[in-house]
Motif scaffolding. Sequence first.
Motif, short mmCIF file in Angstrom:
data_model
loop_
_atom_site.label_atom_id
_atom_site.label_comp_id
_atom_site.label_asym_id
_atom_site.label_seq_id
_atom_site.Cartn_x
_atom_site.Cartn_y
_atom_site.Cartn_z
N GLY A 91 0.79 -1.22 0.00
CA GLY A 91 0.00 0.00 0.00
C GLY A 91 0.82 1.27 0.00
N SER A 92 2.04 1.22 0.52
CA SER A 92 2.89 2.40 0.58
C SER A 92 3.55 2.71 -0.77
CB SER A 92 3.98 2.22 1.64
OG SER A 92 4.80 1.10 1.33
N MET A 93 3.43 1.77 -1.73
CA MET A 93 4.02 1.97 -3.05
C MET A 93 2.95 2.35 -4.06
SD MET A 93 6.65 -1.23 -3.44
CE MET A 93 8.01 -1.49 -2.31
N THR A 94 3.39 2.93 -5.16
CA THR A 94 2.46 3.18 -6.25
C THR A 94 2.16 1.88 -6.98
OG1 THR A 94 4.20 3.62 -7.87
CG2 THR A 94 3.39 5.50 -6.57
N VAL A 95 1.18 1.94 -7.85
CA VAL A 95 0.80 0.77 -8.64
C VAL A 95 1.99 0.27 -9.46
CG1 VAL A 95 -0.62 0.02 -10.59
CG2 VAL A 95 -1.65 1.35 -8.73
N VAL A 96 2.64 1.18 -10.16
CA VAL A 96 3.75 0.76 -11.03
C VAL A 96 4.93 0.25 -10.22
CG1 VAL A 96 4.89 3.03 -11.22
CG2 VAL A 96 5.06 1.39 -13.11
N GLU A 97 5.16 0.80 -9.02
CA GLU A 97 6.26 0.33 -8.18
C GLU A 97 6.03 -1.11 -7.73
OE1 GLU A 97 7.71 4.63 -6.32
OE2 GLU A 97 6.30 3.36 -5.21
N ASN A 98 4.78 -1.48 -7.48
CA ASN A 98 4.49 -2.87 -7.11
C ASN A 98 4.91 -3.82 -8.23
OD1 ASN A 98 2.71 -3.65 -4.54
ND2 ASN A 98 2.27 -1.53 -5.09
N VAL A 99 4.61 -3.46 -9.47
CA VAL A 99 4.98 -4.32 -10.59
C VAL A 99 6.50 -4.28 -10.80
CG1 VAL A 99 4.58 -4.82 -13.03
CG2 VAL A 99 2.72 -3.89 -11.64
N GLN A 100 7.10 -3.11 -10.63
CA GLN A 100 8.55 -3.00 -10.76
C GLN A 100 9.28 -3.90 -9.76
OE1 GLN A 100 8.34 1.58 -10.93
NE2 GLN A 100 10.36 1.14 -11.79
N MET A 101 8.78 -3.98 -8.54
CA MET A 101 9.42 -4.83 -7.54
C MET A 101 9.42 -6.29 -7.97
SD MET A 101 10.76 -3.13 -5.13
CE MET A 101 11.07 -4.48 -4.00
#
Length: 254
Positions: A91-101
């Motif tokens: 939840g603390s990340m953006t949508v795109v950051e979740n996929v990037q991880m």
Amino acid sequence: MSVLAIRSLSKTFGGVHAVNEVSFEIGKGEFLALIGPNGAGKSTCFNMINGQLKPNSGEILFEGKNIAGLEPREIWRLGVGRTFQVAATFGSMTVVENVQMALISHAQQTYRLWRPAASLHRERAIELLAQVGMQDAADRPSRELAYGDVKRIELAIALVNDPRLLLMDEPTAGMAPRERNDLIALVKRLVLERGISVLFTEHSMDVVFSYADRIIVLARGRLIADGTAATIREDAKVKEVYFGTGKTFQVHAP
């Protein structure tokens, strides 16, 4: 050759046969539903295929390689994607950051701490979000998303490793009827476009009978039926297991 071939798979817990000599196959690009009443052995079977449980006996052949007993991460790296009954994002990340991880993990770049993660694989992450209709929300905090959108993000993450097989555990759990049909229609489109094989468990019979290419049914750890929606709907053993009577499944159009 089948993408996935299950051969005499068994799992016991104490003296209970949760899965008992189960065998089935999935062809390339096939959308296969695994159903059964509570306690049928669906989750146990599913979790053995994914590596979360070790079978007592039997084989799990993914593209001819026996993956029974491998760890989930090893199976993932071979090209098997997975979504879960309860979807979650950071939840603390953006949508795109979740996929990037997920992309960073797949590329085994987690040790490169001197390079900002935000610069890694962003373009590929946006491409995956576009495939699930979420590119416009790329820079929104994940905590702001509706649950149906979280499910779409989870699907994008499941596509990170370009899977040839996708395992989906209750993909529409917790979703409203309209959201359910939109998500499954999206998955079916991706199956056709990318040639992905899908094995999914599902309690919504509307979803199962409307979208599955084939249905297999477990009861008390054993496979009792395997066929098309029309065949399964009229199968006497299946109706007995679900209803204890001769009733037929009532399925509503999506």
